[in-house]
Enzyme design. Structure first.
Site, PDB file in Angstrom:
ATOM      1  N   GLU A 112      -8.058  -0.108  -4.707  1.00  0.00           N
ATOM      2  CA  GLU A 112      -7.289   0.755  -3.821  1.00  0.00           C
ATOM      3  C   GLU A 112      -5.810   0.659  -4.213  1.00  0.00           C
ATOM      4  O   GLU A 112      -5.307  -0.443  -4.400  1.00  0.00           O
ATOM      5  CB  GLU A 112      -7.457   0.329  -2.360  1.00  0.00           C
ATOM      6  CG  GLU A 112      -6.815   1.331  -1.412  1.00  0.00           C
ATOM      7  CD  GLU A 112      -6.970   0.975   0.080  1.00  0.00           C
ATOM      8  OE1 GLU A 112      -7.628  -0.025   0.412  1.00  0.00           O
ATOM      9  OE2 GLU A 112      -6.430   1.737   0.877  1.00  0.00           O
ATOM     10  N   HIS A 129      -9.473  -8.136  10.034  1.00  0.00           N
ATOM     11  CA  HIS A 129      -9.075  -6.793   9.599  1.00  0.00           C
ATOM     12  C   HIS A 129     -10.008  -6.283   8.491  1.00  0.00           C
ATOM     13  O   HIS A 129     -10.572  -5.187   8.591  1.00  0.00           O
ATOM     14  CB  HIS A 129      -7.623  -6.833   9.114  1.00  0.00           C
ATOM     15  CG  HIS A 129      -7.104  -5.528   8.606  1.00  0.00           C
ATOM     16  ND1 HIS A 129      -6.344  -4.684   9.373  1.00  0.00           N
ATOM     17  CD2 HIS A 129      -7.240  -4.903   7.401  1.00  0.00           C
ATOM     18  CE1 HIS A 129      -6.028  -3.606   8.665  1.00  0.00           C
ATOM     19  NE2 HIS A 129      -6.559  -3.721   7.460  1.00  0.00           N
ATOM     20  N   GLU A 130     -10.186  -7.089   7.451  1.00  0.00           N
ATOM     21  CA  GLU A 130     -11.016  -6.632   6.328  1.00  0.00           C
ATOM     22  C   GLU A 130     -12.472  -6.484   6.755  1.00  0.00           C
ATOM     23  O   GLU A 130     -13.149  -5.542   6.358  1.00  0.00           O
ATOM     24  CB  GLU A 130     -10.915  -7.597   5.141  1.00  0.00           C
ATOM     25  CG  GLU A 130      -9.499  -7.859   4.635  1.00  0.00           C
ATOM     26  CD  GLU A 130      -8.668  -6.621   4.394  1.00  0.00           C
ATOM     27  OE1 GLU A 130      -9.234  -5.550   4.095  1.00  0.00           O
ATOM     28  OE2 GLU A 130      -7.423  -6.709   4.523  1.00  0.00           O
ATOM     29  N   GLU A 155      -6.438   2.632   8.351  1.00  0.00           N
ATOM     30  CA  GLU A 155      -5.529   1.500   8.530  1.00  0.00           C
ATOM     31  C   GLU A 155      -4.960   1.396   9.958  1.00  0.00           C
ATOM     32  O   GLU A 155      -4.943   0.318  10.531  1.00  0.00           O
ATOM     33  CB  GLU A 155      -4.392   1.548   7.507  1.00  0.00           C
ATOM     34  CG  GLU A 155      -4.860   1.357   6.060  1.00  0.00           C
ATOM     35  CD  GLU A 155      -5.653   0.085   5.827  1.00  0.00           C
ATOM     36  OE1 GLU A 155      -5.598  -0.840   6.664  1.00  0.00           O
ATOM     37  OE2 GLU A 155      -6.364   0.015   4.797  1.00  0.00           O
ATOM     38  N   GLY A 194      -2.332  -8.140   0.958  1.00  0.00           N
ATOM     39  CA  GLY A 194      -2.883  -9.238   1.729  1.00  0.00           C
ATOM     40  C   GLY A 194      -4.342  -9.496   1.379  1.00  0.00           C
ATOM     41  O   GLY A 194      -4.723 -10.622   1.077  1.00  0.00           O
ATOM     42  N   ALA A 195      -5.144  -8.432   1.422  1.00  0.00           N
ATOM     43  CA  ALA A 195      -6.567  -8.566   1.134  1.00  0.00           C
ATOM     44  C   ALA A 195      -7.169  -7.179   1.019  1.00  0.00           C
ATOM     45  O   ALA A 195      -6.539  -6.193   1.392  1.00  0.00           O
ATOM     46  CB  ALA A 195      -7.279  -9.345   2.233  1.00  0.00           C
ATOM     47  N   MET A 196      -8.414  -7.103   0.519  1.00  0.00           N
ATOM     48  CA  MET A 196      -9.031  -5.811   0.250  1.00  0.00           C
ATOM     49  C   MET A 196     -10.479  -5.796   0.704  1.00  0.00           C
ATOM     50  O   MET A 196     -11.238  -6.712   0.414  1.00  0.00           O
ATOM     51  CB  MET A 196      -8.927  -5.528  -1.258  1.00  0.00           C
ATOM     52  CG  MET A 196      -9.564  -4.235  -1.691  1.00  0.00           C
ATOM     53  SD  MET A 196      -8.743  -2.802  -0.918  1.00  0.00           S
ATOM     54  CE  MET A 196     -10.128  -1.663  -0.853  1.00  0.00           C
ATOM     55  N   GLU A 197     -10.849  -4.703   1.389  1.00  0.00           N
ATOM     56  CA  GLU A 197     -12.126  -4.628   2.101  1.00  0.00           C
ATOM     57  C   GLU A 197     -13.291  -4.112   1.264  1.00  0.00           C
ATOM     58  O   GLU A 197     -14.222  -3.532   1.818  1.00  0.00           O
ATOM     59  CB  GLU A 197     -11.953  -3.718   3.320  1.00  0.00           C
ATOM     60  CG  GLU A 197     -11.757  -2.208   3.009  1.00  0.00           C
ATOM     61  CD  GLU A 197     -10.308  -1.759   2.957  1.00  0.00           C
ATOM     62  OE1 GLU A 197      -9.430  -2.609   2.729  1.00  0.00           O
ATOM     63  OE2 GLU A 197     -10.058  -0.559   3.126  1.00  0.00           O
ATOM     64  N   ASN A 198     -13.318  -4.319  -0.060  1.00  0.00           N
ATOM     65  CA  ASN A 198     -14.434  -3.847  -0.889  1.00  0.00           C
ATOM     66  C   ASN A 198     -15.763  -4.140  -0.205  1.00  0.00           C
ATOM     67  O   ASN A 198     -15.972  -5.237   0.289  1.00  0.00           O
ATOM     68  CB  ASN A 198     -14.423  -4.562  -2.230  1.00  0.00           C
ATOM     69  CG  ASN A 198     -13.028  -4.702  -2.797  1.00  0.00           C
ATOM     70  OD1 ASN A 198     -12.390  -3.721  -3.080  1.00  0.00           O
ATOM     71  ND2 ASN A 198     -12.548  -5.939  -2.893  1.00  0.00           N
TER      72      ASN A 198
HETATM   73 ZN    ZN Z   1      -6.649  -2.384   5.892  1.00  0.00          ZN
END
Ligand code: ZN
Length: 874
Positions: free
Chosen positions: A139, A315-316, A338, A279-283
């Site tokens: 992303e 969140h993720e 988001e 911060g992080a990624m929701e794959n």
């Molecule tokens: Zn997000």
């Protein structure tokens, strides 16, 4: 994705942390067109290597609608080896970085083979190397750096992934979905194959290969299915993963209870990576995290770090539904996933912690990061109309103001109807790429409520300003409201907005709620509202719990604010009254006007002595607004005048109420491993009180701080004490800095704190310190966390960054230019520190503009930085 926020530092505000070319074309929302070709299935084969990786992709493509346009596949930095269509070598052209293939039939199988170079990938987008492992970040547009593909969120495909590599270098091989096969090859190689049954856009693709160990656990869903959970880290970090695991299980249970959303695969993996842009990624099923949002223990992480980990893990995870199962049609709809998911993580954190304190923190972030954005040259709507580089729109506006917008829907509809609306949204759009309008339509259809007027919050940029005045006559009070919206770039003419204001009347004598809270919606330029049965002098309690993301100026005397600070029945409004009281004193001081310190001191004293308030709330309430927040209230910003005014008020408080602050600082000991809201509150108050004391007698404060530092059995107390010491001129300062460095220099995340604390120091020589730190052997410009700790944090240090000699500007501009050559995304996120140059006194204003012009004139500037700089100068 989760945005990165600099960790909470004591008594200083977090930096309005910077969010995330001439050939740089703007892409416009109104030009949206459905994809020409769909890709229902893709099979990827990776031959993995740190230096060189070979990627073979097989795409089954389908013409979408009646047209004769060719297949256009996005690419970026790929070395093309071969192309074939239906097994035959194919005619193709390159259109810039894109691969264009003419296909006569409506369906075809397209195969490409490319080579890429993970270890040379300093942008950290696509497939890259970090500490000997391989990982991905796709992303928004990283997938095109892995293989040729229509890289847009409305092309959803089923993925099959096979990866092969050296078993010693990459013992663990992970991708999205279920592991369906694995085996050994020759020469010490091995392979694994994954299938993800849920069609997904390519930005959710993920791959990880490396020497990792897992903290394993399981979760049983509400329908009784067992899900295997694993958090993958380097072996040495395993003991620091338990809090993230606990947070994940809490989040899974919360999403079932509050939204009825159940996890849908048999496995859920989190991987921690030390080089990560965000911060992080929701794959899907394989979340990849900045290690700062996974690793924690009492020794190395603060209470704020623990809270941030819980927030980002949740969140993720929540994205699995609000993002993965229902994704965005195009990147203009980014807030669809988001804004909604930030609202969900804020609600989660409030439920598992202290709701009042959480709301105060959310609003502080909004005011420090989003309000300046909304009033500066980079202002944009929650749903932008155009962009040059989408990475620049992972902003506080899209995330935090987007969340406030969802919160307003929740407030207007009530919890029950809101839930019906989200149920309908998930049911209606499951497996689809949706829009913000689709979301509102689902809320409207499920609740039977017309929300069309509220949609202007998606399209109109800028923070509404509201003036409020309460008249009292007989037994009637009349509230007069006026709203105003300033012009923003490309939006010169504004419409009035619907503003939901929770309002109550408090009796001045009784301190009771004499008119209970009601929801007023201000939707005209001017409006009045009546309150009956007002039997005593009324005090106005408005925008309770911050029901609308606006700036409000209410005509209230200091004595009224003092009374509200003690008596208001809404915790947020009580906090707000206190902040307004201090803000009035600070802005008066900065303008050289007489300052009423006595009312502030009286209110602080009452807050400290109150038995009804918990320590966490007290700490928030007595925290003096930062230089940055004061600057937002000034017509012309003079950083020295603001800083001096703040110093004077803090000193007056410390001199008058030293005993009470000392008592708060010494409040009863709690064990360092106690993470209850109460224990966290006591630690927070301890350091906030210490910070105020340090404005009085410096020598005594330095002794107290060093004692807290030496005695600390947890990072919260240790960092808090060091955060106070770094701004003092005392021998204990360097002793503590050296002790901290010697103890933690092998721990990258703690070393980030060491850099960040010094970059945030309130000192005359901070620029010199920061210049020295930039030459320190541990300063690594290629690591985003380290760069943010020094340069990002410094850009948010109002007094030091804006030092009158302009050296702060020069330093940050140099950093942006240097970082842009390596990682444009991270460099661009530091530009907004310069954005509001027009509001500063003439000398600084000119120097800030010069710095921006110098960046703009740098040859080979990235699209990312070009967009931020050119918009800032426009
Ligand atoms: Zn997000």
């Amino acid at each position: 994705m989760a945005d990165v926020r600099t960790s909470n530092l004591p008594d200083a505000e977090t930096a309005p942390e910077a969010p995330l070319s001439p050939t740089h074309m703007a892409i416009r929302r109104e030009d949206y067109r459905p994809p020409d070709w769909l890709v229902p299935e893709i099979s990827l084969k990776f031959d993995l290597g740190i230096e060189t990786t070979r990627v073979r992709a097989t795409l089954s493509v389908e013409r979408n609608g009646q047209h004769d346009r060719p297949l256009n596949l996005d690419g970026d930095g790929l070395e093309l080896v071969a192309v074939s269509v239906n097994g035959q070598p194919a005619e193709h052209q390159m259109d810039g970085p894109a691969l264009v293939i003419d296909i006569a039939a409506d369906r075809a199988t397209v195969e490409t083979e490319v080579t890429i170079h993970p270890s040379a990938n300093t942008k950290l987008m696509g497939l890259y190397a970090s500490n000997g492992m391989l990982c991905t970040q796709c992303e928004a547009e990283g997938f095109r750096r892995i293989t040729f593909f229509p890289d847009r969120p409305d092309v959803l495909s089923k993925y099959t992934v096979r990866m092969e590599g050296n078993a010693a270098a990459f013992p663990i091989l992970l991708s999205n979905g279920n592991r369906v096969a694995e085996g050994k090859g020759g020469d010490g190689r091995h392979w694994a194959e994954y299938e993800d049954p849920f069609p997904k856009p390519c930005y959710l693709f993920a791959l990880v290969a490396g020497d990792l160990k897992a903290n394993r656990d399981s979760f049983t869903t509400m329908s009784g299915r067992k899900v295997d959970l694993a958090i993958w880290v380097r072996e040495a970090d395993l003991p620091k993963t338990q809090h993230a695991m606990n947070s994940l299980k809490l989040a899974m249970a919360w999403d079932e209870k509050v939204y009825g959303r159940e996890y849908d695969l048999d496995q859920f993996n989190i991987v921690a990576v030390s080089d990560f842009n965000m911060g992080a990624m929701e794959n899907k099923s394989l979340n990849i995290f900045n290690s700062a949002y996974v690793l924690a223990d009492q020794e190395t992480a603060t209470d704020a770090d623990f809270d941030n980990i819980a927030r980002v893990v949740a969140h993720e995870y929540f994205h699995n539904w609000s993002g993965d199962r229902v994704t965005c049609r195009d990147w203009f709809q980014l807030s669809l996933k988001e804004g909604f998911t930030v609202f969900r993580d804020q609600s989660f954190s409030a439920d598992v912690g202290s709701p009042a304190v959480k709301r105060i923190e959310d609003v502080r972030v909004l005011r420090a990061a989003q309000f300046p954005e909304d009033q500066g040259p980079l202002a944009h709507p929650v749903r932008p109309d155009s962009y040059i580089e989408i990475s620049n729109f992972y902003t506080a506006t899209v995330y935090n103001k987007g969340a406030e917008l969802i919160r307003m829907f929740h407030t207007v509809l009530g919890a029950e109807k809101f839930r019906k609306g989200t149920d309908l949204y998930f049911e209606r759009h499951d497996g689809e790429a949706a829009t913000c309008d689709d979301f509102v339509k689902a809320l409207e259809d499920a609740s039977g409520t017309d929300l069309s007027a509220f949609k202007i919050w998606y399209s109109q940029a800028g923070t509404p300003k509201v003036k409020a005045r309460l008249d009292h006559e007989g037994s009637t009070a009349t509230l007069h409201l006026e709203q105003h919206e300033d012009p923003t770039p490309r939006q010169p003419n504004k419409q009035p907005m619907p503003i939901p204001l929770k309002t109550a009347i408090i009796g001045e004598e009784s301190g009771a709620e004499i008119c209970p809270e009601r929801l007023i919606v201000l939707d005209q330029p001017k409006q009045s509202f009546r309150f009956e049965n007002v039997s005593e002098t009324p005090l106005l309690s408005i925008n309770r719990n911050f029901s609308a993301p606006i700036m409000i100026t209410a005509e209230r005397r200091p004595q009224e604010l003092d009374k509200l600070a003690q008596a208001d029945t809404d915790a947020f409004a009580r906090y707000e009254a206190m902040q307004e009281l201090m803000m009035a004193a600070l802005t008066a001081g900065a303008r050289g006007e007489p300052v009423d310190c006595d009312t502030v001191i009286k209110a602080i004293s009452a807050t400290l002595k109150s038995n009804a308030l918990d320590p966490a709330f007290k700490a928030e309430a007595i925290l003096v607004p930062s230089d940055t927040l004061v600057a937002e209230r000034m017509d012309v910003v003079d950083p020295d005048a603001i800083h001096a005014s703040r110093d004077r008020l803090r000193k007056a408080i410390a001199d008058a109420r030293g005993e009470e602050l000392l008592a708060a600082h010494r409040s009863d000991g709690v064990s360092g491993d106690d993470l209850s809201p109460k224990a966290k509150g006591i630690r927070r108050l301890r350091t906030v009180a210490l910070g105020l004391l340090s404005a009085g007698d410096e020598a005594t404060a330095a002794e107290l701080a060093k004692a807290q530092f030496d005695r600390a059995d947890n990072m919260t107390d240790r960092q808090g004490a060091l955060g106070v010491l770094v701004s003092l001129d005392a021998p204990q300062r360097q002793e503590a800095l050296d002790a901290f460095y010697n103890r933690f220099h092998d721990d990258a995340l703690v070393l980030d704190k060491w850099f960040a604390l010094q970059a945030a120091a309130q000192r005359r020589d901070t620029v010199d310190q920061v210049l020295k730190l930039a030459q320190h052997p541990d300063f690594v410009i290629t690591n985003p966390n380290r760069l943010r700790s020094l340069a990002g944090m410094f850009g948010g240090n109002h007094w030091a960054f804006h030092s009158a000699d302009g050296r702060g500007y020069k330093f940050l501009a140099d950093m942006i230019i240097a970082a842009d050559k390596l990682n444009p995304q991270v460099a661009a996120r530091m530009v907004p520190a310069f954005g509001r140059w027009r509001r500063f006194e003439p000398k600084r204003s000119a120097m800030m503009r010069e710095a921006l012009e110098r960046i703009a004139a740098t040859p080979g500037l990235s699209r990312d930085v070009y967009e931020q700089v050119s918009k800032s100068l426009a």
